[in-house]
Design a protein around this motif. Structure first.
Motif, PDB file in Angstrom:
ATOM      1  N   TYR A  76       0.827  -1.201   0.000  1.00 13.70           N
ATOM      2  CA  TYR A  76       0.000   0.000   0.000  1.00 13.70           C
ATOM      3  C   TYR A  76       0.863   1.254   0.000  1.00 13.70           C
ATOM      4  N   ALA A  77       1.932   1.265   0.795  1.00  8.52           N
ATOM      5  CA  ALA A  77       2.779   2.453   0.903  1.00  8.52           C
ATOM      6  C   ALA A  77       3.367   2.822  -0.451  1.00  8.52           C
ATOM      7  N   GLU A  78       3.806   1.835  -1.220  1.00 16.35           N
ATOM      8  CA  GLU A  78       4.351   2.116  -2.555  1.00 16.35           C
ATOM      9  C   GLU A  78       3.280   2.736  -3.447  1.00 16.35           C
ATOM     10  N   LEU A  79       2.077   2.176  -3.420  1.00 14.87           N
ATOM     11  CA  LEU A  79       0.985   2.704  -4.229  1.00 14.87           C
ATOM     12  C   LEU A  79       0.590   4.102  -3.760  1.00 14.87           C
ATOM     13  N   PHE A  80       0.546   4.300  -2.444  1.00 17.75           N
ATOM     14  CA  PHE A  80       0.145   5.589  -1.870  1.00 17.75           C
ATOM     15  C   PHE A  80       1.052   6.716  -2.345  1.00 17.75           C
ATOM     16  N   PHE A  81       2.354   6.568  -2.174  1.00 17.55           N
ATOM     17  CA  PHE A  81       3.270   7.654  -2.517  1.00 17.55           C
ATOM     18  C   PHE A  81       3.351   7.863  -4.026  1.00 17.55           C
ATOM     19  N   PHE A  82       3.224   6.779  -4.794  1.00 15.45           N
ATOM     20  CA  PHE A  82       3.204   6.917  -6.247  1.00 15.45           C
ATOM     21  C   PHE A  82       2.014   7.791  -6.663  1.00 15.45           C
ATOM     22  N   LEU A  83       0.819   7.448  -6.164  1.00 14.31           N
ATOM     23  CA  LEU A  83      -0.388   8.183  -6.534  1.00 14.31           C
ATOM     24  C   LEU A  83      -0.379   9.600  -5.976  1.00 14.31           C
ATOM     25  N   LEU A  84       0.191   9.780  -4.801  1.00 21.30           N
ATOM     26  CA  LEU A  84       0.228  11.107  -4.191  1.00 21.30           C
ATOM     27  C   LEU A  84       1.008  12.079  -5.065  1.00 21.30           C
ATOM     28  N   VAL A  85       2.141  11.624  -5.604  1.00 24.13           N
ATOM     29  CA  VAL A  85       2.936  12.487  -6.483  1.00 24.13           C
ATOM     30  C   VAL A  85       2.166  12.784  -7.766  1.00 24.13           C
ATOM     31  N   ALA A  86       1.568  11.744  -8.358  1.00 22.55           N
ATOM     32  CA  ALA A  86       0.806  11.953  -9.592  1.00 22.55           C
ATOM     33  C   ALA A  86      -0.353  12.927  -9.367  1.00 22.55           C
ATOM     34  N   MET A  87      -1.085  12.766  -8.256  1.00 27.08           N
ATOM     35  CA  MET A  87      -2.204  13.650  -7.949  1.00 27.08           C
ATOM     36  C   MET A  87      -1.731  15.080  -7.710  1.00 27.08           C
ATOM     37  N   THR A  88      -0.568  15.226  -7.086  1.00 27.92           N
ATOM     38  CA  THR A  88      -0.024  16.560  -6.824  1.00 27.92           C
ATOM     39  C   THR A  88       0.281  17.279  -8.134  1.00 27.92           C
ATOM     40  N   TYR A  89       0.874  16.583  -9.075  1.00 34.92           N
ATOM     41  CA  TYR A  89       1.171  17.180 -10.377  1.00 34.92           C
ATOM     42  C   TYR A  89      -0.114  17.565 -11.109  1.00 34.92           C
ATOM     43  N   ILE A  90      -1.105  16.676 -11.086  1.00 36.52           N
ATOM     44  CA  ILE A  90      -2.372  16.979 -11.761  1.00 36.52           C
ATOM     45  C   ILE A  90      -3.019  18.208 -11.134  1.00 36.52           C
ATOM     46  N   ASN A  91      -3.011  18.296  -9.819  1.00 33.87           N
ATOM     47  CA  ASN A  91      -3.579  19.457  -9.134  1.00 33.87           C
ATOM     48  C   ASN A  91      -2.797  20.721  -9.443  1.00 33.87           C
ATOM     49  N   ALA A  92      -1.478  20.592  -9.586  1.00 31.51           N
ATOM     50  CA  ALA A  92      -0.651  21.750  -9.941  1.00 31.51           C
ATOM     51  C   ALA A  92      -1.003  22.257 -11.341  1.00 31.51           C
ATOM     52  N   MET A  93      -1.224  21.335 -12.276  1.00 30.59           N
ATOM     53  CA  MET A  93      -1.606  21.730 -13.635  1.00 30.59           C
ATOM     54  C   MET A  93      -3.004  22.345 -13.660  1.00 30.59           C
TER      55      MET A  93
END
Length: 466
Positions: free
Chosen positions: A99-116
């Protein structure tokens, strides 16, 4: 608590419900024990609450997180009584690491999408489509193709919401156009996400598990295209004629640094893929390094913001600080309910697997039915249940299959959710965004056509990759 655990342990050891395998220090099959039946009951109730999330207004993360805790508590009580608590600790740590690997992977992707989103990148794309004066059929295909193209990089949910906003903006007077376009967008976004680890959670899980290399997923490109094009081609004949009236000729401008953030996101993807392919480092470490790229760029924007406030670096006519940007505010806007839902699902399904239910299911589906039938059924099941627990269950079972079959289950789990509007996150989100215009029964009317695309994509997969 020791005496309680002892009594429970004696009960499970002597009860007719208990497993016959009771060797201390070994994982036991508890599918016919009171622990197993209680765990199944808890998971069923929790998932019913998830299914009726919209009606109950209860966020889907809450019941599955509670279910995960209760299931592992029951397992722990049993194994403490058996004198083997270390087995439970090791299993929990293993599931939590996944779960931790999936969590941090998605967190970074979501952060970039929110930044855009904050920089107005997607608003500019939407407004460009609105003011160009395309006809209904052109917009139908353009929004579908863009959903298919963008979802492999962004996720299918965000992509579907962006394209739906375009459809709602231009189709105010044509509910039929909105309905057909939303169905098309859901199918296209799910199909586009199926051939890229960044496009769908299920594909990401398969990649992170190391089952298929990153480049291997591109073998699903042609089947994914067929899955999108077949229903779209049939649905286009039901579209209204003419072109929508543009209510505004204004276009949103991309804020300073918006395109740079797009470039940094692409660089982050390259970093994650390179870490995994060349250095054999889990891709989540590459994603976290990519977050550092965004943080450094955010530092640069903050310096520019200070200069703007001092009147040193002010663009002509700017009344609002164009450089104001905070990385951590973008992180805070991540889909936390979704991230915690994944936690509950992974831990709960992991608990059921520890009890022996996934081995039982694997024996029936992949042993009795065979991998091809099982993998096709996985896609159909994904339209009824969420595809994430289904795919996690398959990965936990880890049946012996060829790469072609692993690609098949990745394809079916990704696109099977398009069969029903409630079968994917994109469909559920669009029912809320286009409330009253895109509905469950409106989508259901086109399910036979979508099923035709589903069957055609499987056929093409066997033809191309078999």
């Amino acid at each position: 608590m020791k005496w309680l655990a002892l009594i429970l342990g004696l009960f499970t050891a002597t009860s007719g419900w208990a497993s016959s395998a009771e060797t201390s220090g070994t994982i036991q099959d508890l599918t016919t024990s009171w622990v197993g039946f209680a765990a199944i009951g808890i998971f069923f109730i929790a998932y019913m609450l998830v299914i009726f999330e919209e009606q109950l207004h209860l966020r889907k993360s809450k019941p599955v997180m509670l279910a995960a805790g209760l299931i592992w508590i029951l397992i722990a009580i049993y194994y403490v009584g058996e004198g083997s608590p270390q087995l439970v600790e090791g299993a929990i740590r293993h599931n939590f690491l996944e779960y931790a690997e999936l969590f941090f992977f998605l967190l970074v992707a979501m952060t970039y999408i929110n930044a855009m989103l904050e920089r107005g990148v997607f608003d500019a794309l939407r407004d460009w489509l609105v003011v160009k004066g395309f006809g209904y059929r052109q917009l139908f295909w353009m929004t579908g193709v863009l959903a298919f193209v963008i979802s492999p990089i962004a996720d299918n949910l965000t992509t579907a919401l962006i394209m739906c906003s375009v459809v709602l903006a231009v189709g105010k007077d044509q509910p039929k156009f909105v309905m057909l376009s939303c169905v098309n967008i859901v199918v296209a976004a799910n199909a586009g996400g199926a051939f890229s680890p960044f496009g769908d959670i299920t594909t990401l899980m398969v990649w992170q598990k190391g089952v298929i290399e990153f480049s291997g997923f591109f073998a699903l490109f042609l089947p994914s295209v067929v899955n999108f094009v077949v229903p779209a081609f049939i649905m286009q004949f039901s579209l209204p004629h003419g072109r929508p009236y543009s209510h505004s000729d204004e276009m949103a401008a991309i804020k300073f640094g918006g395109l740079t953030i797009v470039g940094l996101f692409l660089l982050t993807i390259v970093t994650a893929v390179s870490f995994h392919s060349l250095l054999h480092i889990p891709p989540v470490f590459g994603m976290m390094m990519g977050l550092a790229y965004l943080q450094f760029f955010g530092f640069y924007l903050r310096r520019k913001s200070v200069s703007w406030r001092n009147g040193i670096d002010a663009p002509p006519g700017a009344s609002v600080d164009p450089y104001n940007f905070d990385v951590f505010s973008r992180i805070a806007r991540a889909e936390w309910d979704t991230l915690f839902f994944f936690y509950g699902i992974i831990l709960a399904v992991g608990g059921l697997g520890f009890l022996g239910y996934l081995n039982m299911a694997s024996g029936f589906f992949y042993g009795d039915l065979g991998p091809t039938t099982a993998n096709i059924l996985v896609g159909i099941l994904s339209a009824i249940v969420d595809n994430i627990p289904v795919m996690f269950a398959v990965l936990t079972m880890y049946p012996e299959m060829s790469d072609m079959q692993w690609l098949l289950v990745t394809l079916t789990a990704g696109v099977g959710g398009s069969l029903l509007s409630v079968g994917s996150a994109a469909g559920v989100a669009l029912m809320g965004q286009a409330r009253g215009q895109y509905t469950f029964f409106g989508h259901l009317r086109w399910t036979p056509v979508i099923a035709l695309g589903y069957a055609a994509s499987i056929g093409v997969h066997f033809l191309v990759n078999g």
